[in-house]
Enzyme design. Sequence first.
Site, PDB file in Angstrom:
ATOM      1  N   LYS A  23       0.826  -1.214   0.000  1.00 52.11           N
ATOM      2  CA  LYS A  23       0.000   0.000   0.000  1.00 52.11           C
ATOM      3  C   LYS A  23       0.857   1.260   0.000  1.00 52.11           C
ATOM      4  O   LYS A  23       0.596   2.202  -0.757  1.00 52.11           O
ATOM      5  CB  LYS A  23      -0.942  -0.006   1.209  1.00 52.11           C
ATOM      6  CG  LYS A  23      -2.088  -0.998   1.069  1.00 52.11           C
ATOM      7  CD  LYS A  23      -3.006  -0.980   2.266  1.00 52.11           C
ATOM      8  CE  LYS A  23      -4.154  -1.970   2.054  1.00 52.11           C
ATOM      9  NZ  LYS A  23      -5.123  -1.957   3.159  1.00 52.11           N
ATOM     10  N   VAL A  47       8.816  -9.413   9.885  1.00 51.11           N
ATOM     11  CA  VAL A  47       8.129 -10.102  10.982  1.00 51.11           C
ATOM     12  C   VAL A  47       9.205 -10.635  11.914  1.00 51.11           C
ATOM     13  O   VAL A  47      10.200 -11.206  11.458  1.00 51.11           O
ATOM     14  CB  VAL A  47       7.249 -11.258  10.456  1.00 51.11           C
ATOM     15  CG1 VAL A  47       6.648 -12.048  11.611  1.00 51.11           C
ATOM     16  CG2 VAL A  47       6.149 -10.706   9.554  1.00 51.11           C
ATOM     17  N   ARG A  78       8.803  -0.136   8.384  1.00 48.57           N
ATOM     18  CA  ARG A  78       9.691   1.015   8.511  1.00 48.57           C
ATOM     19  C   ARG A  78       9.577   1.865   7.249  1.00 48.57           C
ATOM     20  O   ARG A  78       9.818   1.389   6.146  1.00 48.57           O
ATOM     21  CB  ARG A  78      11.132   0.574   8.717  1.00 48.57           C
ATOM     22  CG  ARG A  78      12.102   1.723   9.005  1.00 48.57           C
ATOM     23  CD  ARG A  78      13.439   1.189   9.443  1.00 48.57           C
ATOM     24  NE  ARG A  78      13.313   0.438  10.687  1.00 48.57           N
ATOM     25  CZ  ARG A  78      14.245  -0.404  11.142  1.00 48.57           C
ATOM     26  NH1 ARG A  78      15.350  -0.602  10.454  1.00 48.57           N
ATOM     27  NH2 ARG A  78      14.052  -1.032  12.276  1.00 48.57           N
ATOM     28  N   LYS A 115      14.630  10.045  22.814  1.00 47.57           N
ATOM     29  CA  LYS A 115      15.000   9.225  23.972  1.00 47.57           C
ATOM     30  C   LYS A 115      16.336   9.724  24.527  1.00 47.57           C
ATOM     31  O   LYS A 115      17.106  10.391  23.821  1.00 47.57           O
ATOM     32  CB  LYS A 115      15.137   7.760  23.550  1.00 47.57           C
ATOM     33  CG  LYS A 115      13.818   7.064  23.264  1.00 47.57           C
ATOM     34  CD  LYS A 115      14.061   5.585  22.970  1.00 47.57           C
ATOM     35  CE  LYS A 115      12.757   4.843  22.753  1.00 47.57           C
ATOM     36  NZ  LYS A 115      12.980   3.392  22.522  1.00 47.57           N
ATOM     37  N   SER A 117      18.997   8.289  24.880  1.00 52.31           N
ATOM     38  CA  SER A 117      20.107   7.783  24.078  1.00 52.31           C
ATOM     39  C   SER A 117      20.367   8.636  22.840  1.00 52.31           C
ATOM     40  O   SER A 117      21.414   8.544  22.212  1.00 52.31           O
ATOM     41  CB  SER A 117      19.815   6.347  23.628  1.00 52.31           C
ATOM     42  OG  SER A 117      18.684   6.317  22.754  1.00 52.31           O
ATOM     43  N   HIS A 123       6.638   6.596  16.015  1.00 48.44           N
ATOM     44  CA  HIS A 123       6.072   5.250  16.026  1.00 48.44           C
ATOM     45  C   HIS A 123       4.551   5.298  16.116  1.00 48.44           C
ATOM     46  O   HIS A 123       3.990   6.111  16.850  1.00 48.44           O
ATOM     47  CB  HIS A 123       6.595   4.444  17.222  1.00 48.44           C
ATOM     48  CG  HIS A 123       8.059   4.164  17.165  1.00 48.44           C
ATOM     49  ND1 HIS A 123       8.682   3.269  18.005  1.00 48.44           N
ATOM     50  CD2 HIS A 123       9.039   4.633  16.355  1.00 48.44           C
ATOM     51  CE1 HIS A 123       9.976   3.220  17.730  1.00 48.44           C
ATOM     52  NE2 HIS A 123      10.211   4.053  16.727  1.00 48.44           N
ATOM     53  N   GLU A 142       3.531  -2.409  14.221  1.00 46.42           N
ATOM     54  CA  GLU A 142       4.236  -1.178  14.573  1.00 46.42           C
ATOM     55  C   GLU A 142       4.793  -0.545  13.305  1.00 46.42           C
ATOM     56  O   GLU A 142       5.489  -1.197  12.526  1.00 46.42           O
ATOM     57  CB  GLU A 142       5.379  -1.444  15.543  1.00 46.42           C
ATOM     58  CG  GLU A 142       6.098  -0.146  15.945  1.00 46.42           C
ATOM     59  CD  GLU A 142       7.289  -0.363  16.856  1.00 46.42           C
ATOM     60  OE1 GLU A 142       7.287   0.162  17.977  1.00 46.42           O
ATOM     61  OE2 GLU A 142       8.233  -1.070  16.424  1.00 46.42           O
TER      62      GLU A 142
END
Length: 267
Positions: A23, A47, A78, A115, A117, A123, A142
């Site tokens: 998509k 996956v 991603r 974050k 880090s 997300h 996700e």
Amino acid sequence: MGTKYWQEFLIPYDQAVDEIVLKFSSLKKQYQKSGEYSPIESVYGRVKSVASILEKIQNYGVDIEALEETIQDIAGIRIMCQFEEDIYEVVDLIRERANRDMDIIRVKDYLSEAKPSGYKSFHLIIRYPVFTVSGFKSILVEIQIRTMAMNFWSIIEHSLNYKYKENIPEVVKKRLINAANAVNEVDREMSSIREEIQNAQRLFGLKSSSVTSILDNIGNLYKLNQVDKASQYEKIFDELFAQEDIIQLILLRKELESEVNKIEADV
């Protein structure tokens, strides 16, 4: 739980990833074909391996009966963008699809607040319906959206976390933060010339789509037994292409499209 169980368990996740990647890849192509700048640079899906799932179960004490709801990133997408501004455009595209073919369950914005880090990304946890031979199933997926520079940094961080079991030495952490700051500076600099880059890419896209259309329609003229016209247009195209005259190529494209449509209507 044996191999067969996990193979069957992961089938709908594989299907969800394949469909969502298709998509978003299709959306990118639509932008390109229309000569518009695409906020989507590339799309990847994966996956989680059985080993990774088992590791999460062990590390976080996940109840196997609640696995599908507890581990929300078994299926991962991603989306890479060229600029940070593009990330929010992609988020808007996803929100427009909400309640149609996917529902947004959770949002984690690590752009406005990175974050500790130095990690930056956006997300989304979505619920996506798949239809399998076993019937309807709702899958949690996700979606991570980030710039290419952010992605480069996150791959390095992920590798170091894996090596040090998430206990990265302080000296390495500091270097990672320095690297994250450098990546952010790159993204800021790229954003400052975003309009110029987009205009250049739009121009290239128009040239590419025009050339494709011209050659396709010259081929159509040959198929319609309009050999003389096809040969004449070929010579014009060769001259304009050699001169890199994009405006005239666009005009030639429109003229050819009109000519072919007229001939086909008369046949």
